[in-house]
Design a protein around this motif. Structure first.
Motif, PDB file in Angstrom:
ATOM      1  N   LEU A   2       0.829  -1.195   0.000  1.00 43.19           N
ATOM      2  CA  LEU A   2       0.000   0.000   0.000  1.00 43.19           C
ATOM      3  C   LEU A   2       0.868   1.251   0.000  1.00 43.19           C
ATOM      4  CD1 LEU A   2      -2.819   1.237   0.149  1.00 43.19           C
ATOM      5  CD2 LEU A   2      -2.718   1.004   2.622  1.00 43.19           C
ATOM      6  N   TYR A   3       1.942   1.219   0.751  1.00 41.56           N
ATOM      7  CA  TYR A   3       2.866   2.353   0.804  1.00 41.56           C
ATOM      8  C   TYR A   3       3.446   2.655  -0.569  1.00 41.56           C
ATOM      9  CZ  TYR A   3       7.068   5.051   1.654  1.00 41.56           C
ATOM     10  OH  TYR A   3       8.031   6.013   1.594  1.00 41.56           O
ATOM     11  N   ILE A   4       3.823   1.630  -1.300  1.00 40.60           N
ATOM     12  CA  ILE A   4       4.417   1.808  -2.630  1.00 40.60           C
ATOM     13  C   ILE A   4       3.422   2.464  -3.576  1.00 40.60           C
ATOM     14  CG2 ILE A   4       5.314   0.590  -4.660  1.00 40.60           C
ATOM     15  CD1 ILE A   4       6.425  -1.513  -2.643  1.00 40.60           C
ATOM     16  N   GLN A   6       0.791   4.281  -2.745  1.00 39.33           N
ATOM     17  CA  GLN A   6       0.537   5.642  -2.307  1.00 39.33           C
ATOM     18  C   GLN A   6       1.697   6.560  -2.686  1.00 39.33           C
ATOM     19  OE1 GLN A   6      -0.327   4.936   1.851  1.00 39.33           O
ATOM     20  NE2 GLN A   6      -2.514   5.215   1.468  1.00 39.33           N
ATOM     21  N   LYS A   7       2.900   6.055  -2.618  1.00 28.63           N
ATOM     22  CA  LYS A   7       4.082   6.837  -3.010  1.00 28.63           C
ATOM     23  C   LYS A   7       4.033   7.173  -4.500  1.00 28.63           C
ATOM     24  CE  LYS A   7       8.190   8.499  -2.157  1.00 28.63           C
ATOM     25  NZ  LYS A   7       8.335   9.777  -1.518  1.00 28.63           N
ATOM     26  N   ASP A  10       1.581   9.911  -4.971  1.00 32.11           N
ATOM     27  CA  ASP A  10       2.180  11.177  -4.539  1.00 32.11           C
ATOM     28  C   ASP A  10       3.116  11.740  -5.605  1.00 32.11           C
ATOM     29  OD1 ASP A  10       0.823  11.018  -2.141  1.00 32.11           O
ATOM     30  OD2 ASP A  10       2.568  10.253  -1.018  1.00 32.11           O
ATOM     31  N   VAL A  34      -5.322   1.843  -4.550  1.00 31.55           N
ATOM     32  CA  VAL A  34      -5.139   2.225  -3.152  1.00 31.55           C
ATOM     33  C   VAL A  34      -6.395   1.891  -2.357  1.00 31.55           C
ATOM     34  CG1 VAL A  34      -4.918   4.197  -1.583  1.00 31.55           C
ATOM     35  CG2 VAL A  34      -3.398   3.990  -3.542  1.00 31.55           C
ATOM     36  N   GLN A  38      -6.578  -0.812   0.625  1.00 34.34           N
ATOM     37  CA  GLN A  38      -6.999  -0.399   1.962  1.00 34.34           C
ATOM     38  C   GLN A  38      -8.082  -1.326   2.490  1.00 34.34           C
ATOM     39  OE1 GLN A  38      -5.508   2.171   3.774  1.00 34.34           O
ATOM     40  NE2 GLN A  38      -6.610   1.121   5.378  1.00 34.34           N
ATOM     41  N   LYS A  41      -6.367  -4.499   3.489  1.00 36.37           N
ATOM     42  CA  LYS A  41      -5.634  -4.282   4.736  1.00 36.37           C
ATOM     43  C   LYS A  41      -6.585  -4.316   5.928  1.00 36.37           C
ATOM     44  CE  LYS A  41      -2.716  -0.849   7.001  1.00 36.37           C
ATOM     45  NZ  LYS A  41      -2.150   0.503   6.885  1.00 36.37           N
TER      46      LYS A  41
END
Length: 50
Positions: A2-4, A6-7, A10, A34, A38, A41
């Motif tokens: 998820l971080y990847i 979202q990055k 961004d 995303v 989520q 997750k």
């Protein structure tokens, strides 16, 4: 993961507007990914609590 995603979103948002418009389909797909990640997750977290 998820971080990847979202990055990447961004990074797209940080692009100048004229360049970002040519990637609008990517922006939409990343946003959808995303949201789906989520949900996954949240489901995994709920399963851990059981």
């Amino acid at each position: 993961m998820l971080y990847i995603v979202q990055k990447a979103l961004d990074e797209l948002e940080a692009m100048p507007r004229d360049k970002r418009e040519s990637y609008s389909h990517v922006d939409r797909e990343i946003s959808e990914a995303v949201a789906k990640l989520q949900v996954l997750k949240d489901k995994l977290a709920a399963d851990e609590k059981k």
